[in-house]
Design an enzyme around this catalytic site. Structure first.
Site, short mmCIF file in Angstrom:
data_model
loop_
_atom_site.label_atom_id
_atom_site.label_comp_id
_atom_site.label_asym_id
_atom_site.label_seq_id
_atom_site.Cartn_x
_atom_site.Cartn_y
_atom_site.Cartn_z
N LYS A 207 -3.73 4.63 6.14
CA LYS A 207 -3.47 6.05 6.38
C LYS A 207 -3.05 6.72 5.06
O LYS A 207 -3.58 7.75 4.69
CB LYS A 207 -2.38 6.19 7.45
CG LYS A 207 -2.06 7.62 7.78
CD LYS A 207 -1.05 7.70 8.91
CE LYS A 207 -0.55 9.13 9.05
NZ LYS A 207 0.45 9.29 10.10
N GLU A 213 0.72 -3.72 0.08
CA GLU A 213 -0.07 -4.88 0.49
C GLU A 213 -1.57 -4.55 0.48
O GLU A 213 -2.39 -5.30 -0.05
CB GLU A 213 0.31 -5.33 1.92
CG GLU A 213 1.71 -5.89 2.05
CD GLU A 213 2.76 -4.84 2.35
OE1 GLU A 213 2.54 -3.65 2.01
OE2 GLU A 213 3.80 -5.19 2.92
N GLY A 268 0.31 5.56 12.52
CA GLY A 268 -0.40 4.31 12.21
C GLY A 268 -0.57 3.42 13.42
O GLY A 268 -1.65 2.89 13.68
N ARG A 269 0.48 3.28 14.22
CA ARG A 269 0.41 2.35 15.37
C ARG A 269 -0.30 2.98 16.57
O ARG A 269 -0.41 2.34 17.61
CB ARG A 269 1.81 1.89 15.73
CG ARG A 269 2.81 3.00 15.97
CD ARG A 269 4.24 2.46 16.00
NE ARG A 269 5.24 3.53 16.12
CZ ARG A 269 5.77 4.18 15.09
NH1 ARG A 269 5.37 3.90 13.87
NH2 ARG A 269 6.69 5.10 15.28
N GLU A 354 8.16 -0.67 16.59
CA GLU A 354 8.24 0.33 15.51
C GLU A 354 8.50 1.71 16.13
O GLU A 354 9.09 2.57 15.52
CB GLU A 354 6.96 0.33 14.66
CG GLU A 354 7.17 0.90 13.27
CD GLU A 354 5.96 0.76 12.35
OE1 GLU A 354 4.92 1.37 12.64
OE2 GLU A 354 6.05 0.03 11.34
N HIS A 385 2.97 -23.93 29.04
CA HIS A 385 3.28 -25.28 28.56
C HIS A 385 4.13 -25.24 27.31
O HIS A 385 4.22 -26.23 26.59
CB HIS A 385 1.97 -26.04 28.33
CG HIS A 385 1.19 -26.16 29.60
ND1 HIS A 385 1.39 -27.20 30.49
CD2 HIS A 385 0.28 -25.34 30.18
CE1 HIS A 385 0.60 -27.02 31.54
NE2 HIS A 385 -0.08 -25.89 31.38
N LYS A 505 10.96 -1.77 1.58
CA LYS A 505 9.86 -1.45 0.67
C LYS A 505 10.41 -1.10 -0.72
O LYS A 505 9.90 -1.56 -1.74
CB LYS A 505 9.08 -0.23 1.18
CG LYS A 505 8.10 -0.50 2.30
CD LYS A 505 7.26 0.75 2.55
CE LYS A 505 6.50 0.65 3.85
NZ LYS A 505 5.80 1.88 4.22
O1 F6P Z 1 5.40 0.15 6.83
C1 F6P Z 1 5.06 0.53 8.11
C2 F6P Z 1 3.78 1.31 8.12
O2 F6P Z 1 3.99 2.58 7.60
C3 F6P Z 1 3.22 1.37 9.52
O3 F6P Z 1 3.77 2.36 10.27
C4 F6P Z 1 1.77 1.54 9.24
O4 F6P Z 1 0.98 1.26 10.36
C5 F6P Z 1 1.59 0.56 8.11
O5 F6P Z 1 2.77 0.68 7.35
C6 F6P Z 1 0.39 0.77 7.25
O6 F6P Z 1 0.36 2.03 6.65
P1 F6P Z 1 -0.95 2.60 6.00
O7 F6P Z 1 -1.99 2.75 7.03
O8 F6P Z 1 -0.56 3.92 5.39
O9 F6P Z 1 -1.40 1.63 4.93
#
Ligand code: F6P
Length: 541
Positions: A207, A213, A268-269, A354, A385, A505
């Site tokens: 987003k 990452e 995002g979620r 979240e 199990h 972060k």
């Molecule tokens: O760190 C949490 C978050 O902001 C989530 O809410 C989101 O889904 C994820 O990181 C990834 O964010 P992006 O789509 O901006 O890379």
């Protein structure tokens, strides 16, 4: 919001009511009301919810619905559906419902209708997905794409990977789909180890297009592609981006013609049905993707229009509040009896935790009640199990959501009958248990008898659909989205921000510089963190 939650008349009534019925056993509740199993059900959007095995009476439901009314659930729901900026800490509308609004509907945000833009992006995604699926979209050397790798994390990963796994039976089998999320280089290395870059398409899904990452993995992907095809022109054939941030996408080097956008009013979620679902669309095709959106929309309509008493997300949300706040339940187990839903619990963890892992109300006051529960789970029957022992005989109360389908997508001998027999058996065993006298009557040795007792009274919901289709998956996800919303309204929290991820972060950025600096850094952390950083820099224990 008028009164603090615990001061509302409905909350006080629920406290009294809990004192009266909280310790009643499901055996009694069922004995008192033989129709309970057919009466305490709700249906809509292709799903059926049986909530009769909950520690609740008709009066409980009446009071919970009264609570929902007192907390203004109906008005808040309307505010969401009509684009009011209910994500107050980020001054944003919350309009994932617009992502699945049929063409022709209108939802106006800041003076403009967002639905046409949603469909324009869907059409572009569809055209692109068709080209990849048919082999018309060629890599830099002219080979068709055989591998699609989604690079993203959180909502930009969990929805896509969950949906891909869930709908695998509808997917184009000659395309390989992989998902890279972790900044651990192992994730990227293992996902690409056996692939030919000339046949591989990366979808960089973020987003913000700034997430550490994802940007780190995207940079490695770029290097991997360029190492095999040392020509910048290869990037345009092997990378597409899904984002709200066109300038960041350009800066990374992806052609804006290869970018699929969405909007800041999609959390995002809550984004798996936006362009973030591009990998899903390539896997199952545009028509199936539209069926998925149809399922989401059907549940949106149910949530918006069904009477609260028959409204599945409302009932599930209110029962979640009931257990969190009146029974001190800490967790909810989500138990899909369908191997295709193996990533559904992981997906739900972000959606629920979240969203509702919040400690202050909308006006910033510290809450004096419990908010979001811990969600976790595994597909059945595997979980039986491993951890079900604790569900049945442990000391904690863990409400369970069982999810099953009347028909299998892979009918094979007796498998499906056995699978579903286990769903029904587990909910029955959890609810009714086995008393000491019953154990004794079976002739158990006296000293073993207590070990063989099942107290029962362990609540569960049973969610059924006819079969796992794109539409039922959409309905199921939307059901949980709106249940989360309902809980957030009762708790008066913002289910749509996530400030809690910020501190880690910021610290990680600072520590990364300390780990990588050539000079010995002047560490100003606590003594534990300082020692760990020194140890890592030294490289041996
Ligand atoms: O760190 C949490 C978050 O902001 C989530 O809410 C989101 O889904 C994820 O990181 C990834 O964010 P992006 O789509 O901006 O890379």
């Amino acid at each position: 919001m008028s009164a603090p939650l615990r001061d509302t008349p409905a909350w006080k009534a629920l406290e009294l009511h809990h004192a009266e019925i909280g310790s009643m056993h499901l055996r009694e509740l069922f004995a008192e009301d033989p129709q309970r199993g057919s009466r305490m059900t709700a249906a809509g959007a292709g799903l059926r919810l049986d909530y009769s095995k909950h520690r609740a009476t008709q009066e409980t439901l009446r009071l919970l619905i009264e609570l929902a009314r007192e907390r203004g659930l109906e008005a808040r729901r309307e505010a969401m559906f009509t684009g009011a900026p209910i994500n107050t800490t980020e001054s944003r509308s919350v309009l994932h419902v617009a992502l699945r609004a049929p063409a022709g509907e209108s939802i106006v945000v800041d003076g403009s209708d967002v639905v046409p833009a949603v469909h324009e992006v869907l059409d572009r995604m569809g055209a692109f997905a068709d080209r990849v699926r048919s082999g018309d979209w060629k890599g830099h050397t002219g080979k068709p794409i055989r591998n699609v790798i989604n690079v993203g994390i959180g909502g930009s990963d969990l929805g896509p990977v969950m949906a891909y796994e869930a709908l695998r039976s509808y997917s184009q089998r000659d395309l390989e789909f992989r998902f890279v999320s972790n900044v651990d280089g192992t994730d990227f290395a293992e996902a690409t180890r056996d692939l030919d870059p000339a046949e591989t398409l990366f979808i960089i899904a973020s987003k913000t297009f700034t997430t550490q990452e994802t940007m780190t993995n995207a940079a490695s992907a770029r290097e991997w592609v360029l190492a095999a095809m040392p020509d910048e022109a290869a990037i345009a054939r092997h990378f597409v981006a899904v984002s709200t941030a066109a300038d960041e996408v350009s800066a990374f080097g992806v052609d804006l013609d290869n970018m699929f956008g969405f909007w800041d009013w999609v959390g995002g979620r809550y984004s798996m049905d936006s362009a973030i679902g591009l990998s899903t669309m390539i896997a199952v095709g545009p028509d199936r993707f539209r069926e998925l959106l149809g399922g989401f929309h059907a549940m949106d309509v149910h949530f918006r229009t069904a009477a609260l008493e028959q409204n599945m997300p409302v009932l599930m949300g209110l029962l979640a509040v009931w257990y969190s706040d009146f029974f001190d339940a800490q967790t909810v187990a989500v138990l899909p009896y369908d191997q295709y839903l193996k990533r559904f619990p992981a997906y739900l963890q972000q959606l629920t935790m979240e969203s509702n892992g919040k400690h202050v109300t909308l006006d910033g006051t510290r809450v004096d009640y419990e908010t979001g529960a811990v969600y976790w789970g595994e597909p059945g029957t595997n979980g039986q199990h491993s951890f079900y022992q604790l569900l049945h005989q442990g000391t904690r109360l863990i409400p369970c959501d069982f999810i099953g389908f009347l028909h299998s997508l892979n009918p094979l001998g007796r498998h499906h009958d056995l699978l579903m027999a286990n769903v029904f058996a587990q909910t029955e065993a959890l609810a009714f248990g086995k008393r000491l006298d019953e154990v004794r009557a079976e002739g158990s040795r006296a000293e073993l008898a207590p070990h063989r007792v099942f107290e029962g009274n362990r609540p569960s919901s049973t969610l059924l659909a006819e079969r796992l289709t794109p539409a039922t998956l959409g309905s199921l996800v939307a059901l949980y989205e709106h249940s989360v919303f309902t809980q957030g309204v009762i708790w008066d929290i913002n289910s749509f921000d996530q400030w809690g991820v910020e501190l880690g972060k910021v610290l990680a950025k600072r520590i990364a510089a300390e780990l990588e600096s050539d000079d010995e850094p002047d560490l100003k952390h606590d003594s534990s963190t300082n020692a760990l950083i020194h140890l890592y820099r030294r490289g041996h224990l």
